[in-house]
Design a protein around this motif. Structure first.
Motif, mmCIF file in Angstrom:
data_model
loop_
_atom_site.group_PDB
_atom_site.id
_atom_site.type_symbol
_atom_site.label_atom_id
_atom_site.label_comp_id
_atom_site.label_asym_id
_atom_site.label_seq_id
_atom_site.Cartn_x
_atom_site.Cartn_y
_atom_site.Cartn_z
ATOM 1 N N SER A 15 30.670 39.077 17.903
ATOM 2 C CA SER A 15 28.858 38.665 18.367
ATOM 3 C C SER A 15 29.456 38.173 19.129
ATOM 4 C CB SER A 15 28.267 38.888 17.651
ATOM 5 O OG SER A 15 28.383 37.738 17.024
ATOM 6 N N ASP A 75 27.668 30.795 14.600
ATOM 7 C CA ASP A 75 26.732 31.359 15.001
ATOM 8 C C ASP A 75 25.600 30.061 14.583
ATOM 9 O OD1 ASP A 75 24.101 32.739 15.857
ATOM 10 O OD2 ASP A 75 23.837 33.353 13.551
ATOM 11 N N ALA A 108 26.181 37.217 25.260
ATOM 12 C CA ALA A 108 26.446 37.066 23.566
ATOM 13 C C ALA A 108 25.747 35.813 23.616
ATOM 14 C CB ALA A 108 26.885 37.714 23.018
ATOM 15 N N CYS A 112 22.528 34.216 21.637
ATOM 16 C CA CYS A 112 22.918 33.113 20.794
ATOM 17 C C CYS A 112 22.225 31.818 20.749
ATOM 18 C CB CYS A 112 24.214 32.861 20.301
ATOM 19 S SG CYS A 112 24.752 34.863 19.322
#
Length: 161
Positions: A15, A75, A108, A112
């Protein structure tokens, strides 16, 4: 070969979340660097992290000397974190084909890190790397741990058939 990482873990790594690479030398002195990009194979058996070679000399020397590797994927918005470890990694030059991986990772990471208030220009500067200063480390994860802060942090992930 048993699998350590579930499809959910593979999706998390792919991700584009933050990746920090670490190793140690023979005297147990650590070295670490932020990855400029990362990807994992669909079966979770091959992880590739990209580093700036000019900024990673101690880490690369430790890997070349047979040091282990650990990577924490985290994350920024949720602190959902996964750590993977291996007894070693293979260093290879980056190829033109890796540029697509790095572009996807940049986009990405901009998303984030944007969730915690940093703009895309900040992330672009943080992950900027000339193609001739890029090196790839490839490894098969041998151990994996939940590193999300809380009661399960440090818990090993079970192997899967």
């Amino acid at each position: 070969m048993p699998r350590l990482l579930s499809p959910t873990h593979v999706a998390l790594v792919n991700s584009g979340i933050s990746a920090i690479v670490a190793t140690r030398d023979a005297r147990l002195r650590p070295s670490l660097m932020r990855a400029m990009g990362a990807q994992i194979s669909p079966d979770g058996q091959l992880i590739t992290v990209f580093l700036r070679s000019s900024q990673s000399a101690p880490l690369l020397a430790d890997i070349e000397a047979g040091g282990p590797i650990a990577v924490v994927f985290s994350d920024p918005a949720s602190n959902h974190s996964l750590q993977v470890k291996s007894g070693g990694a293979r260093i290879r030059p980056a190829t033109p084909g890796d540029q697509a991986v790095l572009r996807r990772y940049l986009v990405a990471m901009q998303h984030c890190v944007g969730q915690v208030g940093y703009g895309p220009d900040y992330v672009a500067a943080m992950l900027s790397v000339p193609p001739d200063d890029l090196v790839a480390l490839e490894f098969t994860p041998e151990a994996a741990f939940d590193q999300t802060p809380g009661p399960h942090a440090g818990t090993p992930l079970p192997s899967r058939p």
